[in-house]
Design an enzyme around this catalytic site. Structure first.
Site, PDB file in Angstrom:
ATOM      1  N   GLU A 156       0.826  -1.217   0.000  1.00 35.33           N
ATOM      2  CA  GLU A 156       0.000   0.000   0.000  1.00 35.33           C
ATOM      3  C   GLU A 156       0.855   1.260   0.000  1.00 35.33           C
ATOM      4  O   GLU A 156       0.427   2.312  -0.462  1.00 35.33           O
ATOM      5  CB  GLU A 156      -0.922   0.023   1.229  1.00 35.33           C
ATOM      6  N   HIS A 188       8.534 -26.600  -1.246  1.00 34.84           N
ATOM      7  CA  HIS A 188       7.922 -27.728  -1.952  1.00 34.84           C
ATOM      8  C   HIS A 188       6.755 -27.268  -2.815  1.00 34.84           C
ATOM      9  O   HIS A 188       5.983 -28.085  -3.299  1.00 34.84           O
ATOM     10  CB  HIS A 188       7.483 -28.788  -0.931  1.00 34.84           C
ATOM     11  N   LYS A 199     -14.065  -0.102  -3.912  1.00 36.88           N
ATOM     12  CA  LYS A 199     -15.153   0.264  -2.991  1.00 36.88           C
ATOM     13  C   LYS A 199     -16.282   0.956  -3.746  1.00 36.88           C
ATOM     14  O   LYS A 199     -17.451   0.660  -3.537  1.00 36.88           O
ATOM     15  CB  LYS A 199     -14.636   1.214  -1.901  1.00 36.88           C
TER      16      LYS A 199
HETATM   17  O1  PA5 Z   1      -3.511   1.027   5.848  1.00 34.35           O
HETATM   18  C1  PA5 Z   1      -4.616   1.472   5.648  1.00 34.35           C
HETATM   19  O2  PA5 Z   1      -4.876   2.687   5.747  1.00 34.35           O
HETATM   20  C2  PA5 Z   1      -5.777   0.556   5.333  1.00 34.35           C
HETATM   21  O3  PA5 Z   1      -5.355  -0.757   5.130  1.00 34.35           O
HETATM   22  C3  PA5 Z   1      -6.794   0.575   6.444  1.00 34.35           C
HETATM   23  O4  PA5 Z   1      -6.192   0.142   7.627  1.00 34.35           O
HETATM   24  C4  PA5 Z   1      -7.997  -0.314   6.122  1.00 34.35           C
HETATM   25  O5  PA5 Z   1      -8.544   0.058   4.886  1.00 34.35           O
HETATM   26  C5  PA5 Z   1      -9.044  -0.202   7.205  1.00 34.35           C
HETATM   27  O6  PA5 Z   1      -9.460   1.124   7.355  1.00 34.35           O
HETATM   28  P1  PA5 Z   1     -10.272   1.596   8.616  1.00 34.35           P
HETATM   29  O7  PA5 Z   1      -9.437   1.410   9.811  1.00 34.35           O
HETATM   30  O8  PA5 Z   1     -10.579   3.023   8.341  1.00 34.35           O
HETATM   31  O9  PA5 Z   1     -11.527   0.747   8.688  1.00 34.35           O
END
Ligand code: PA5
Length: 445
Positions: free
Chosen positions: A286, A307, A421
């Site tokens: 990310e 394996h 989303k």
């Molecule tokens: O690293 C990030 O920002 C995302 O992976 C969030 O943690 C994830 O989308 C969950 O978001 P939230 O805590 O707002 O529900």
């Protein structure tokens, strides 16, 4: 303490090139330290180890003790992405591998929800909650993420029906933004206890906030030791020199990327570290996968995956580098017995610890993969415990910030996560998404 060894890369890069990337990494370190780069309003994680008040841990321990005294034996932690992977990683790494099967159970069992929309998963979780005495921790920084929100709606209803609304309020704790989001308003209305995720800490950098601290404490682990390990690495990883392990790691992986190694595989020889791989993939995927750039993060557990994936790694397309997370000492001791009949021909191993075989497998694999054209970065810790895991979390976070800046991206945003989303909301008929729904329906004809 976390150590980095780059000897397994020496046949792939020249010293002069590496030194050039160290300079880039030091400049990127300056950007992180001076807080003058892209996304600099998300650097709140940097000083969490040294600035987290002990009272936060005590508060979490008080909830743990209260729930245990009530006879609660199951805690459902609801969250997705950065709101669950750090805690999951720590709890998996620190727990007995067969904790679920052992008859002696000590403390609260933590299970996870809200990281999937699988109906079977949530429905089977309800079966478990029906049998057990359960509480829940719901974690969402935004307070609006669909997966945890759906899971929480169902789990909340279950707890309220089983224990009554008033009792439910004492069995539910929320971790969310101080002011914004549906989870914050719902918590205020229902009277839940809450913990705050600060604005300046992104989800994937939040393991050392209440997002990780509360579930890890509830599971019975020593969060003070974890923060102490992280604090040591906070100090080491701030040093402006070429021996800073975060600088070394960030410099080398970017150099190898520029040599065409587009995939980095995080390798561990302990199944307990499987979720370290999951946490690390989210952190780096990310943070760096954007603007058409970025190393693709993958993970394996050896020798298990030798394996399955071993063939490709040894001889497939030469776009791989590996980062091996080595554990120097096992927490357990099992010696291979002598068998007078020796029908399996294994008496040459008699008297050796199983871990010695694992260590030789690790060494042999590293050498074979170098010979096969896969550079080896090595990150080592002394053993799997809270202290070392805390150090590892901090080390990878700091290196990630540095690495993202070397790559030339903002390591602290995640604009690409929104695309699915929007489509999902349109397809599910969320108000406000009518136009997009029409476009998608046309495409799906
Ligand atoms: O690293 C990030 O920002 C995302 O992976 C969030 O943690 C994830 O989308 C969950 O978001 P939230 O805590 O707002 O529900």
């Amino acid at each position: 303490m976390v150590k980095v060894n780059l000897g397994g890369c020496s046949s792939f890069v020249k010293d002069a090139e590496y030194n050039e990337y160290v300079e880039k990494a030091l400049a990127a370190l300056d950007t992180v330290e001076n807080e003058n780069g892209a996304g600099n309003d998300f650097l709140g994680w940097k000083h969490l180890p040294s600035e987290t008040p002990d009272s936060l841990i005590s508060e979490c321990e008080a909830i743990r003790d209260e729930w245990k005294n009530k006879g609660i034996d199951l805690v459902v932690v609801i969250g997705i992405g950065g709101s669950y992977l750090g805690a999951k990683c720590a709890i998996e790494a620190l727990s007995h591998s067969f904790a679920k099967q052992l008859s002696h159970k000590d403390g609260l069992e933590v299970v996870f929800a809200g990281h999937t929309l699988s109906e079977e998963y949530i429905s089977e979780l309800m079966d478990l909650m029906q049998e057990r005495n359960a509480a829940a921790v719901v974690i969402s920084k935004s307070g609006t993420t669909t997966e945890p929100a759906v899971a929480f709606r169902l789990i909340k209803q279950h707890i309220e029906e089983k224990y009554g609304r008033e009792e439910a309020a004492s069995r539910i704790v929320a971790v969310t933004d101080a002011k914004k989001g549906a989870l914050r308003s719902l918590s205020t209305q229902e009277g839940y206890r809450t913990f705050v995720i600060e604005d300046n800490v992104g989800g994937r950098f939040s393991v050392l906030t209440p997002v990780g601290i509360l579930p890890i404490v509830l599971a019975g682990f020593d969060m003070r030791a974890m923060l102490a390990g992280a604090k040591e690495m906070e100090k080491v990883c701030a040093e402006r020199n070429a021996q800073n392990p975060a600088v070394e790691y960030a410099a080398m992986r970017n150099l190898l990327y520029d040599h065409g190694k587009a995939i980095e595989i995080l390798v561990s020889f302990s199944p307990k570290l499987q979720y370290l791989g999951e946490w690390w993939k989210q952190l780096y995927g990310e943070s760096e996968g954007k603007d058409g750039k970025g190393i693709f993060p993958a993970s394996v557990i050896f020798t298990t995956d030798l394996h399955s994936m071993g063939q490709y790694i040894q001889e497939g397309k030469r776009i791989l580098m590996e980062t091996v997370v080595s554990v120097e000492k096992s927490n357990r001791s099992t010696v291979i017995n002598n068998d007078p009949q020796n029908l399996d021909g294994l008496n040459f191993l008699s008297g050796k610890h199983v871990e010695e075989c694992n260590a030789m497998a690790e060494l042999g694999t590293r050498l074979a993969h170098i010979d096969g054209g896969v550079p080896q970065l090595n990150v080592s810790i002394e053993k799997i415990d809270e202290y070392n895991l805390g150090g590892l979390f901090y080390f990878f976070e700091k290196a990630c910030g540095i690495s993202g800046y070397i790559l030339g991206v903002n390591p602290f945003n995640q604009p690409g996560v929104e695309a699915y989303k929007k489509n999902m909301f349109a397809l599910l008929g969320k108000p406000g998404y009518e136009e997009q729904a029409k476009v998608l329906q046309e495409r799906l004809k």
